[in-house]
Scaffold this motif. Sequence first.
Motif, PDB file in Angstrom:
ATOM      1  N   ASN A 130      22.325 122.869 -15.205  1.00 51.65           N
ATOM      2  CA  ASN A 130      23.139 123.433 -14.134  1.00 51.65           C
ATOM      3  C   ASN A 130      22.253 124.142 -13.123  1.00 51.65           C
ATOM      4  O   ASN A 130      21.034 124.259 -13.311  1.00 51.65           O
ATOM      5  N   ALA A 131      22.861 124.643 -12.084  1.00 54.11           N
ATOM      6  CA  ALA A 131      22.111 125.266 -10.989  1.00 54.11           C
ATOM      7  C   ALA A 131      21.363 126.511 -11.448  1.00 54.11           C
ATOM      8  O   ALA A 131      20.267 126.804 -10.954  1.00 54.11           O
ATOM      9  N   ASN A 132      21.941 127.266 -12.383  1.00 48.54           N
ATOM     10  CA  ASN A 132      21.275 128.478 -12.845  1.00 48.54           C
ATOM     11  C   ASN A 132      19.977 128.130 -13.580  1.00 48.54           C
ATOM     12  O   ASN A 132      18.958 128.820 -13.432  1.00 48.54           O
ATOM     13  N   GLU A 133      19.986 127.054 -14.372  1.00 53.29           N
ATOM     14  CA  GLU A 133      18.766 126.623 -15.056  1.00 53.29           C
ATOM     15  C   GLU A 133      17.735 126.127 -14.044  1.00 53.29           C
ATOM     16  O   GLU A 133      16.531 126.340 -14.211  1.00 53.29           O
ATOM     17  N   ALA A 134      18.205 125.479 -12.988  1.00 59.07           N
ATOM     18  CA  ALA A 134      17.291 124.929 -11.988  1.00 59.07           C
ATOM     19  C   ALA A 134      16.532 126.016 -11.230  1.00 59.07           C
ATOM     20  O   ALA A 134      15.511 125.729 -10.599  1.00 59.07           O
ATOM     21  N   ARG A 135      16.994 127.270 -11.310  1.00 59.15           N
ATOM     22  CA  ARG A 135      16.270 128.374 -10.655  1.00 59.15           C
ATOM     23  C   ARG A 135      14.924 128.623 -11.303  1.00 59.15           C
ATOM     24  O   ARG A 135      13.980 129.068 -10.648  1.00 59.15           O
ATOM     25  N   ILE A 219      30.070 131.540 -17.884  1.00 57.77           N
ATOM     26  CA  ILE A 219      30.270 131.243 -16.472  1.00 57.77           C
ATOM     27  C   ILE A 219      29.262 132.076 -15.696  1.00 57.77           C
ATOM     28  O   ILE A 219      29.245 133.311 -15.810  1.00 57.77           O
ATOM     29  N   ASN A 220      28.387 131.398 -14.954  1.00 58.32           N
ATOM     30  CA  ASN A 220      27.361 132.070 -14.168  1.00 58.32           C
ATOM     31  C   ASN A 220      27.877 132.291 -12.753  1.00 58.32           C
ATOM     32  O   ASN A 220      28.231 131.326 -12.053  1.00 58.32           O
ATOM     33  N   VAL A 221      27.905 133.530 -12.345  1.00 57.61           N
ATOM     34  CA  VAL A 221      28.504 133.909 -11.063  1.00 57.61           C
ATOM     35  C   VAL A 221      27.421 134.426 -10.124  1.00 57.61           C
ATOM     36  O   VAL A 221      26.606 135.273 -10.508  1.00 57.61           O
ATOM     37  N   THR A 222      27.412 133.930  -8.890  1.00 55.08           N
ATOM     38  CA  THR A 222      26.470 134.399  -7.865  1.00 55.08           C
ATOM     39  C   THR A 222      27.224 135.227  -6.841  1.00 55.08           C
ATOM     40  O   THR A 222      28.294 134.824  -6.364  1.00 55.08           O
TER      41      THR A 222
END
Length: 859
Positions: A130-135, A219-222
């Motif tokens: 997911n996008a959080n891992e891609a950071r 759930i990862n929230v930005t």
Amino acid sequence: MTVLKTSLRNFLAHKGRMALSAVAVLLSVAFVCGTLVFTDTMNTTFDKLFQATASDVTVSAKDASDSGETTSGNGRPPVIPASVLTEVRAVDGVKSAEGAVFSTSVTVVDGDKDSLSPSSGAPTIVGSWNANEARTMKITSGAAPRGADQVMVDADTADKHGLKLGDEVGVITAVGTHTAKVSGIVSFTVTNPGAALFYLDTRTAQKVLVGETGVYTDINVTAADGVSDTQLKKNVVAALGGDYKVRTAEEVADANRKDVESFMSVMKYAMLGFAGIAFLVGVFLIINTFSMLVAQRTREIGLMRAIGSSRGQVNRSVLAEALLLGVVGSVLGVGAGVGLAVGLMKLMGLMGMKLSMDDLTVAWTTPAIGVLLGVVVTVLAAYLPARRAGRISPMAALRDTGAPADARAGWVRGVVGTVLTAAGGFSLYLAGAADKASEGSVWLGLGVVLSLVGFVVVGPLLVGGVVRVLGAVLLRVFGPVGRMAERNALRNPRRTGATGAALMIGLALVACLSVVGSSMVASATEELDKAVGTDFIVQNDMGQLITPQAVKAVEAVPQLERVTEYKLAEADLTTPDGRTLRKQMLSAADPTYATDLRVKTVEGELEDAYRPGSMSVPEKFAKDHGIGIGSKIEVAFRGGSTGTLTVRAITSSEGVIDVGAKYLSIDTLARHVPKERMPLTMMVLASAKDGQKDAAYRALKDALHDYPQYTVRDQTDYKEALRDQVGQLLNMVYGLLALAIVVAVLGVVNTLALSVVERTREIGLMRAIGLSRRQLRRMIRMESVVIALFGALLGLGLGMGWGATAQQLLALEGLKVLDIPWPTIIGVFVGSAFVGLVAALVPAFRAGRMNVLEAIATE
């Protein structure tokens, strides 16, 4: 200024003699600084990782642990419905939100069914890309997974196991085994501390890890621009209520940091403890060095006193030399400590925990602590020799008899040493006689300290008797050379005692730990023989639960007479005294478990605890809550209903296997917990039919070939695994204690080297009247061996006493067998003789090279 010049001149004049003492200070300071730098670097690495991987706000299930996943009894991570993601996206201040799924209760294998898990003990993590891992991750080869047949692996794991694009891996979970091919390799943009990571697409991760779609573990929230994490958390909590765990990035990082710090603190203080032992051993070396230097400079100091130097000036001169020694040794030790930390980082890298040199952390406090510690210890160690130097009279310049002896010293030393040793022995007796391990451990600690100090103090008084016995046994066969070696060791009992004491400390700890470790293994082995009535044990060494499919595979083995499942269930208990005990663990098993594990009962029969609506409780629990046979306990099962169970048996609190367990049958558990919420099996016990044990063993291994996450052991295997675990721990401790022993060996070398210088004229005279170089070297080697064996004899005797007392405390916890590992003890004793031989090589070589005429002419 005159005192400083004199000290500097003497320091440089005797720099060779100071070198070994400086090495002792260097090693001790290096161990302290290396420990601090290494642990600080580890903390920095994990801090960066946690801060980089945490989203602004994370929403997870209520029963998830603070640091991440908590696997429920069914082997699957706790989840939240996908509808929560929709609610979160609508919250004010949310820029974006994404659902994620991950689990650490997994086993990943390659095509040959070999495990791909880290050998360092770090976790294996399977999750959704997911996008959080891609950071924090960058795809360096291939592509992200896009279907059920694709998986992505981290670069470190791929390199270690030789994985390439297209290779097949199996992801084994409580749901089943999922096979996929490597579609991509991803690298960390921050340091990977050793975890093995595998990524699936979100839908596949849900099916493989949880068994259903439409759910997430997190759930990862930005946060939107201008919205703080704290404010965003308030907004999310207001929208969702208290049904979920909501944490900011800082809170997630803090929770993870606490988990790491708890482990790091144990390692840090254990290593610092061994550094303290090395410092203590170094103290004896420094005391010996300065005592001998003062004795050799008696005439020089007497002349200084005759021309006007005061006692204080002489005292300060010796302390200034110690200060110089401490500063030089400590500064070098700080540098060596950083090098040691780098070496430890490289070692961890070989074990699979990658630590970047970019994260090397040297706080200003580390060199400050190292230098301060080294200087203070060195100066304190030199204080007594400095006082002795200050008492040298001007008349000493007219004779060369060495430093004046204190006539009262022997008497005072004998009284103080005897009192301390007796007090230590009495404390050890009280520890062995204690009724509770917690009380006895206090007496044990006191007894260890008092007896150790007592032996150190009284050691010089034991030299005469012990060395004469050792001489009679070992040295008399070498004729006059052996007798001279014995007399040299007896010449200065204080020096011999202090040198032997340095070795005694390290070997006492080795002996103590050897006795404790051997007794633990012997006790556990005896308990296994007495209590375990099954032939085979099937379990996962990392705690992963056993799937129903694997249990069926075991049950299908025709050579087995019976198969017993063992599960753990969580419940809240309300006891007859009205108290409610939260999150108590219950041991649910088939009725045959009473045969497979022969648990002693103090009331009732264990078989009755497996009757419908029944259970057992341990003796201590029963006493604490007024429970007897027939008492009722209200049990609120996690994920199920509440029922009232009758106590049919009270088990003994003795033993080491399943101590404190509360038993009930799996059927009773199934009456209160729905099938879909039933906990998975933790362990399977199996017994072979008569005469078919070997065949059953092979058949069991074959039946579980497709389940490589589980290990099949018979009782011999189980005992061997236990022995290996204790052995690995002891080897690690012995490795750390080796530092103290190395310092002690330096002490022997230094003592002999200074002794050779002190006896230069005497050696010259012996050579002049016919003593050959070979005989001279043999004499010095024999003297070294006697000193080493003197220290070994005291240390091993003391350590076995400590170990035997510690075993008495362990007996209160069920480990009742005292086992003295005589091969280890004898091996260490014999090894000490070799240590003495090695320590004497250089001093003996130097003595043999002396020019006879120059030696005789020495003042």
